[in-house]
Scaffold this active site. Structure first.
Site, mmCIF file in Angstrom:
data_model
loop_
_atom_site.group_PDB
_atom_site.id
_atom_site.type_symbol
_atom_site.label_atom_id
_atom_site.label_comp_id
_atom_site.label_asym_id
_atom_site.label_seq_id
_atom_site.Cartn_x
_atom_site.Cartn_y
_atom_site.Cartn_z
ATOM 1 N N HIS A 1 -20.262 108.544 67.217
ATOM 2 C CA HIS A 1 -19.272 108.330 68.281
ATOM 3 C C HIS A 1 -19.463 106.950 68.883
ATOM 4 O O HIS A 1 -20.585 106.550 69.186
ATOM 5 C CB HIS A 1 -19.428 109.387 69.377
ATOM 6 C CG HIS A 1 -18.881 110.727 68.997
ATOM 7 N ND1 HIS A 1 -18.650 111.735 69.890
ATOM 8 C CD2 HIS A 1 -18.497 111.221 67.792
ATOM 9 C CE1 HIS A 1 -18.151 112.791 69.267
ATOM 10 N NE2 HIS A 1 -18.069 112.507 67.987
ATOM 11 N N TYR B 1 -16.421 113.934 79.803
ATOM 12 C CA TYR B 1 -17.148 114.319 81.012
ATOM 13 C C TYR B 1 -16.138 114.275 82.151
ATOM 14 O O TYR B 1 -15.581 113.204 82.435
ATOM 15 C CB TYR B 1 -18.278 113.332 81.306
ATOM 16 C CG TYR B 1 -19.472 113.438 80.390
ATOM 17 C CD1 TYR B 1 -19.467 112.854 79.119
ATOM 18 C CD2 TYR B 1 -20.636 114.106 80.796
ATOM 19 C CE1 TYR B 1 -20.571 112.940 78.285
ATOM 20 C CE2 TYR B 1 -21.748 114.196 79.969
ATOM 21 C CZ TYR B 1 -21.700 113.618 78.705
ATOM 22 O OH TYR B 1 -22.799 113.705 77.879
HETATM 23 C C1 PHB Z 1 -23.962 119.300 73.968
HETATM 24 O O1 PHB Z 1 -23.197 119.015 73.033
HETATM 25 O O2 PHB Z 1 -24.575 120.374 74.008
HETATM 26 C C2 PHB Z 1 -24.161 118.337 75.069
HETATM 27 C C3 PHB Z 1 -23.572 117.093 74.988
HETATM 28 C C4 PHB Z 1 -23.751 116.195 76.041
HETATM 29 C C5 PHB Z 1 -24.482 116.553 77.134
HETATM 30 C C6 PHB Z 1 -25.076 117.802 77.205
HETATM 31 C C7 PHB Z 1 -24.902 118.702 76.164
HETATM 32 O O3 PHB Z 1 -24.615 115.675 78.156
#
Ligand code: PHB
Ligand code: RFL
Length: 394
Positions: A77, A204
């Site tokens: 990514h 996010y």
């Molecule tokens: C996940 O894919 O489990 C994951 C990805 C990013 C994070 C936490 C968990 O910050």
């Protein structure tokens, strides 16, 4: 019953990513180890945990012969999406700092490590009980335990690596250390779903109802999280309620973006905690990974920190065991803790920027911070540098 005594160079407690990778790196230096684990091989192999690897973790795994499936099945990514009401911004780490991250689950990293260790005839004891550490201040430390069949063992070694996570016995074998701890007034409700991700890169999202994260494991499996109250019972949320809340928080319908729901195959609630224990070494005992520190998952650092610890620890133990040279071993705790604190700060910062705290003043600060990080190159670069990973020695 008298205990059977075995000797090895390094006794490794815990077969999580830290312990498995350490045994692999030690073997590459000709250092022998025995790994002891209190859970079963099947249980350890099935745990669903972290999903993001930093560039430096990928580079290390590749350099030591563990990169073949990762290169084939992992998904590189360029960055992440950061979202707040009516706005979604892509932070391109490659443009900002020339590094990227990889989606490759901890379950896969663990499977690759176990396969490599099995091929190398690594000695494991799974499903052990009553793990105890002895004489760590001497040159002859040992670990005693009872194996899966009830037979007692004493494993003597030149050094012990405590890779036994946050609930293992190693940390408390270092008396008089300092600890720092913060618990957060929220938890993550995580689901795994058999549906293609609705996004190319992780989202996010800050939302007045609470944080949400859209992550993934493959082209056909999505991993998503919702901020919930600590102690939430996963069974108390129906699948429809979970998808409705994810759709709301992730902005279904905004600018034509849609969240596709699918069958949920796993539900769990994770507490959020920051924790650091120092020093990470005492005598012949060395802590690595979650045994020494815990971060909340918002910065995706837990697994990467475990890998970074072990990258420092393996050469230190190699010098100690092979050459009786303790210089790197003596410096291990201080060197590792510098990176640990950087990641502890970053994870805390991401967490407090993105989660609903209920305080209207803090909400305005969060939104101001998000606008800055997504509009200023300096702000975005700081996030990118930390998220995509700093060098092993900072
Ligand atoms: C996940 O894919 O489990 C994951 C990805 C990013 C994070 C936490 C968990 O910050
Ligand atoms: P691990 O993976 O916890 O492995 C420690 C191992 O030690 C064993 N053990 C013992 N063995 C022998 N005797 C004893 N008495 C023992 N006591 C314990 C345990 O059974 C285990 O096999 O630690 P390690 O290797 O340091 O690796 C660290 C990572 O696993 C951890 O940082 C991450 O998984 C944290 N984490 C997450 N990080 C992320 O970045 N994103 C995530 O989404 C994410 N999800 C998670 C997580 C951690 C979780 N745990 C620990 C509660 C989800 C969960 C549920």
């Amino acid at each position: 019953m008298t205990a059977e005594t075995l000797h090895t160079d390094v006794a490794i407690i815990g077969a999580g990513p830290a312990g498995l990778l350490l045994s692999h790196l030690l073997a590459a230096q000709g250092v022998e180890s025995v790994v002891v684990e209190n859970r079963s091989r099947e249980y350890v192999g099935a745990r669903i945990r972290a999903g993001i690897l930093e560039q430096s973790s990928v580079d290390l795994l590749t350099d030591v012969g563990l990169g073949e499936r990762l290169a084939r099945e992992g998904d590189q990514h360029r960055g992440i999406h950061l979202q707040f009401p009516q706005e979604r911004h892509h932070l391109d780490f490659v443009d900002l700092i020339g590094r990227s991250v990889w989606v490759y689950g901890q379950t896969e990293v663990t499977a690759d490590l176990v396969a490599a260790r099995d091929a190398d005839e690594q000695r494991f004891f799974y499903s052990i009980s009553d793990t105890r550490l002895h004489d760590i201040d001497s040159d002859h430390p040992s670990v005693t335990f009872t194996d899966a069949d009830g037979s007692p063992y004493r494993l003597t070694a030149d050094a012990i690596a405590g890779c036994d996570g946050s609930f293992g016995p190693s940390r408390s074998a270092i008396p008089g250390g300092a600890t720092w701890e913060k618990t957060y007034p929220y938890a993550w409700f995580g689901i795994l779903a058999d549906v293609a991700p609705s996004t190319d890169e992780l989202i996010y999202a800050w939302h007045p109802n609470g944080f949400a994260l859209h992550s993934m494991r493959s082209d056909t499996v999505s991993r998503l999280y919702l901020q919930v109250e600590p102690g939430t019972d996963p069974a108390s949320w129906s699948d429809d309620r979970i998808w409705d809340e994810l759709a709301t928080r992730l902005g279904h319908g905004q600018d034509g973006w849609e969240l596709t729901a699918g069958p949920i195959t796993d539900k769990s609630v994770l507490p959020m905690r920051s924790y650091v224990h120092a020093p990470m070494q005492r005598g012949r005992l060395f802590l690595a990974g979650d045994a020494a520190h815990i971060v909340p998952p918002t910065g995706a650092k837990g697994l990467n920190l475990a890998i970074a610890d072990v990258a420092l620890l393996a050469p230190a133990l190699g010098d100690l065991v092979r050459k009786n040279d303790a210089r790197l071993a003596d410096a291990y705790s201080e060197t590792a803790l510098r990176r640990v604190w950087r990641c502890t700060h970053f994870s805390w910062w991401m967490t407090t920027m993105l989660h609903r705290s209920g305080d209207p003043f803090e909400e305005q600060l969060q939104l101001s911070q998000l606008r800055w990080v997504t509009s200023s190159e300096a702000g975005a670069t700081g996030l990118a540098e930390n998220y995509a990973g700093l060098p092993f020695e900072v």
